[in-house]
Design an enzyme around this catalytic site. Structure first.
Site, PDB file in Angstrom:
ATOM      1  N   LYS A 186     -38.780  22.326  67.842  1.00  0.00           N
ATOM      2  CA  LYS A 186     -39.306  21.014  67.429  1.00  0.00           C
ATOM      3  C   LYS A 186     -40.182  21.644  66.265  1.00  0.00           C
ATOM      4  CE  LYS A 186     -42.487  18.201  67.465  1.00  0.00           C
ATOM      5  NZ  LYS A 186     -42.957  18.124  65.825  1.00  0.00           N
ATOM      6  N   GLU A 261     -50.196  28.697  73.020  1.00  0.00           N
ATOM      7  CA  GLU A 261     -51.076  29.380  72.232  1.00  0.00           C
ATOM      8  C   GLU A 261     -51.654  28.327  71.342  1.00  0.00           C
ATOM      9  OE1 GLU A 261     -51.215  32.681  71.429  1.00  0.00           O
ATOM     10  OE2 GLU A 261     -49.095  33.335  72.741  1.00  0.00           O
ATOM     11  N   CYS A 295     -55.204  30.228  63.411  1.00  0.00           N
ATOM     12  CA  CYS A 295     -55.614  29.711  64.824  1.00  0.00           C
ATOM     13  C   CYS A 295     -56.918  31.204  65.013  1.00  0.00           C
ATOM     14  CB  CYS A 295     -54.551  30.061  65.912  1.00  0.00           C
ATOM     15  SG  CYS A 295     -53.586  31.409  65.758  1.00  0.00           S
ATOM     16  N   GLU A 396     -63.072  23.720  65.932  1.00  0.00           N
ATOM     17  CA  GLU A 396     -62.284  24.429  65.256  1.00  0.00           C
ATOM     18  C   GLU A 396     -62.019  23.594  63.810  1.00  0.00           C
ATOM     19  OE1 GLU A 396     -57.954  24.498  66.279  1.00  0.00           O
ATOM     20  OE2 GLU A 396     -57.860  26.574  65.731  1.00  0.00           O
TER      21      GLU A 396
END
Ligand code: NAD
Length: 493
Positions: A186, A261, A295, A396
Site C-alpha cells: 500500500k 523503519e 527520515c 521530527e
C-alpha cells in the site's frame, strides 16, 4: 481477464490498482486525487481502496504463494529480479519523472538514485541463490541428523510513506521476490503513482499474477485493514513512529511479524578539527535534500563552540544559495513539501522555534514569489541559539529546518545526542581517527556516518534503535526478515 492499465501520463487521467495480475478499481468505485506538490495540479486519480480490496489482494497473494510461485527455483527468482532491474534501467527516466511529479523530489536527485535502486534489485537477485540453512551436530542419543531450512514467511503486507516511493517499493518488494514471498503493497495516498508504474514493469518482467499487488488507499481505510489482516504473515512498514505503534497493536490478532523503519531526530556532530569545506555542504544537505522530508535528516547540528559561529555563517550562506523550484527543472536543488498540510506543519515549527527563543539565521518562511505561490515551498532554514528542550530540537519536523547547538566536550555531546527517543542515524565530522571510532561506538543509532552522510548500500543493514523502529533493510539481515527458520531432525540409525 486482465483489464488494461491506462497509460502513465501524469495529466490528470485515471490509473487503476494492481491485484492478482489485473488492473482494477476499488470495490466501492471510489477514487482519490493525487497532486503535483510543486503547483497543486491534479496529475491523476487512483482507486480509493477499502477493506474489501485488501481482502481481495491478500487472497490473490495467498493463492500465488501456495501456487506456481512456490515452485520457482532460486535461480528463476534471480533471473526475474535481473529482468526487473533491466526494465527499471530502461524506464529510469519515466520513474524519475513520476517521482518528481508526484512527490516533488528534484529530478536531478531522482536520476542520481539510479545506482542505489538498481543496485538493490541486483543485490537481491544475487541473494536469491545464496539463501541456505545449516547442518548442525546435535548431542541427542542415537543417530539423528539435524539441519535448518530457510523458508519464505508467506504473504507480506508492505506499507510505505511518500518521501521515497521508488526506493521504498524496491526495498519491500525486492527481498520478497528473492525469498519467495508474495506482497500486498500500500503506497502513501500522497504519492501512489510510481508504485503503480513499478507494478507495470514487474508484470512486464514476468512476475506471476498475485505475487506483487499494489492497493492504493488511505492509511485508515486500506493500511489499517492490511495491518490487521489475519491472512498476512508479516508487515514491513516505513513511516512515522505513531503509525508504527498502531501497526504493532494491529498485528496482535495473529501475532504477525513486524519490521518498522520509523522517524528520527538525528544528531550531526562537527568537531573542532573537522574539514569544514566538506562538512558544511554535507551537513546542510543531510537535512535540505528532499526538502527535509528524510527520515535520517541530521536536524540536530551539534557544533564545537570554537567553530560554531563560523560554521553557522557558512551554513547560512550555503542555504541561501540553494536553487528552489519545481523539481522537474534539472537545475532545481530543493523542491516543494508534499502537501499543504505538511507545509502548515512545518510553518508551525518555524513559529515555535522563534517563540521558544531560537535565533533565526536564514530562511524561516514559506516561499511564495511568482510560480512558487502555487506549490508548498519553504526556504531552507537554520536556527541558532537552540536549546535541547525546544520543540525544534526534540520533534521530527520533516521539513528543511536545521537546529544548531554548540557543545564543549565529547562526553557532553554524546550524552546530549543520545538524549532522544529516536535512534535512526548520526553523523560525525572529525579528522581524528580515535574520535571517529569512539563516537561511532557511543552514539545510539542504527547508522553512523563519519565525514559523509546518506551513505546507504544494499549490502549494509539500515534501521533504527529505540523508537526509530526494529528490523533491518539491506544486507543479509534484510532477507532474514522475510524468512522462517525451521529445525529438522531425522533419525537414521
Ligand atoms: P505516516 O506514518 O503518516 O504514513 C506512512 C504510511 O502508513 C502511509 O502509506 C499511510 O497511508 C499509512 N498509514 C497511516 N495510518 C495508518 C494506519 N493506522 N494503519 C496502517 N497504515 C497507516 O508517515 P508519512 O507522513 O507518510 O511519512 C513520514 C514519516 O515516515 C516520518 O516520520 C519519517 O521519518 C518516516 N520515514 C522513515 C523512514 C525510515 O527508513 N526509517 C524512511 C522514510 C520515512
Amino acid at each position: 481477464m486482465t483489464t488494461a492499465q491506462p497509460r502513465h501520463l501524469l495529466d490528470g487521467s485515471h490509473r487503476r490498482m494492481f491485484i492478482g495480475g489485473a488492473w482494477v478499481e476499488a470495490a466501492s468505485g471510489q477514487t482519490m486525487e493525487t497532486r503535483n506538490p510543486a503547483n497543486g495540479v491534479v496529475i491523476a486519480t487512483v482507486p480509493r481502496a477499502g477493506k474489501k480490496d485488501i481482502e481481495r489482494a491478500v487472497a490473490a497473494a495467498r493463492n500465488a504463494f501456495d501456487g506456481p510461485w512456490s515452485r520457482f527455483k532460486p535461480h528463476e527468482r534471480q533471473k526475474l529480479l535481473l529482468r526487473i532491474a533491466e526494465l527499471f534501467e530502461r524506464h529510469w527516466e519515466e520513474i524519475c519523472v513520476s517521482d518528481t511529479t508526484d512527490m516533488g523530489l528534484p529530478i536531478a536527485r531522482a536520476r542520481g538514485n539510479a545506482n542505489r535502486v538498481l543496485g538493490m534489485l541486483r543485490y537481491y537477485a544475487g541473494m536469491a541463490t545464496a539463501l541456505h540453512g545449516q547442518t548442525i551436530d546435535n548431542s541427542l542419543p542415537g543417530d539423528i541428523v539435524s539441519y535448518t531450512r530457510k523458508e519464505p514467511i508467506g504473504v507480506v503486507g508492505a506499507i510505505i510513506p511518500w518521501n521515497a516511493p521508488t526506493a521504498a517499493s524496491v526495498w519491500k518488494i525486492g527481498p520478497a521476490l528473492a525469498t519467495g514471498c508474495t506482497v500486498v503493497l500500500k503506497p502513501s495516498e500522497e504519492a501512489p503513482l510510481t508504485p503503480l508504474l513499478i507494478a507495470e514493469l514487474m508484470a512486464e518482467a514476468g512476475v506471476p499474477d498475485g505475487v506483487v499487488n499494489i492497493v492504493t488507499g488511505t492509511g485508515t481505510e486500506a493500511g489499517a485493514p492490511l495491518a490487521e489482516h489475519m491472512g498476512v504473515d508479516k508487515i514491513v512498514f516505513t513511516g512515522s513512529t505513531a503509525t508504527g505503534q498502531s501497526i504493532v497493536r494491529a498485528s496482535a490478532g495473529n501475532l504477525k511479524r513486524v519490521s518498522l523503519e520509523l522517524g528520527g531526530k538525528s544528531p550531526v556532530i562537527v568537531c573542532t578539527d573537522a574539514d569544514l569545506e566538506r562538512a558544511v555542504p554535507v551537513a546542510a544537505m543531510s537535512v535540505f535534500a528532499n526538502s527535509g522530508q528524510i527520515c535520517i535528516a541530521g536536524s540536530r547540528l551539534f557544533v564545537a563552540r570554537q567553530i560554531h559561529d563560523e560554521f553557522v555563517a557558512r551554513l547560512a550562506a550555503y542555504a541561501a544559495g540553494l536553487r528552489i523550484g519545481n523539481g522537474i527543472d534539472p537545475e532545481t536543488e530543493i523542491g516543494p513539501l508534499i502537501s499543504p498540510r505538511q507545509l502548515q506543519r512545518v510553518e508551525g515549527y518555524l513559529r515555535a522555534g522563534s517563540e521558544e527563543g531560537a535565533r533565526l539565521v536564514v530562511g524561516g518562511a514559506r516561499l511564495s514569489q511568482g510560480a512558487l505561490a502555487e506549490g508548498n515551498f519553504v526556504a531552507p532554514t537554520v536556527f541558532a541559539g537552540v536549546s535541547d528542550t525546544m520543540r525544534i530540537a526534540r520533534e521530527e519536523i520533516f521539513g528543511p529546518v536545521i537546529s544548531a547547538l554548540p557543545f564543549d566536550t565529547l562526553d557532553e555531546v554524546v550524552r546530549r545526542a543520545n538524549d532522544t527517543p529516536y535512534g535512526l542515524a548520526a553523523g560525525v565530522f572529525t579528522r581524528d581517527l580515535a574520535t571517529a571510532h569512539q563516537l561511532s561506538r557511543r552514539l545510539q543509532a542504527g547508522s553512523v556516518w563519519v565525514n559523509t552522510y546518506h551513505a546507504i548500500d544494499p549490502a549494509v543493514p539500515f534501521g533504527g534503535y529505540k523508537m526509530s523502529g526494529y528490523g533491518r533493510e539491506g544486507g543479509t539481515d534484510h532477507l532474514d526478515e522475510y524468512l522462517n527458520t525451521k529445525g529438522v531432525f531425522i533419525r537414521i540409525d
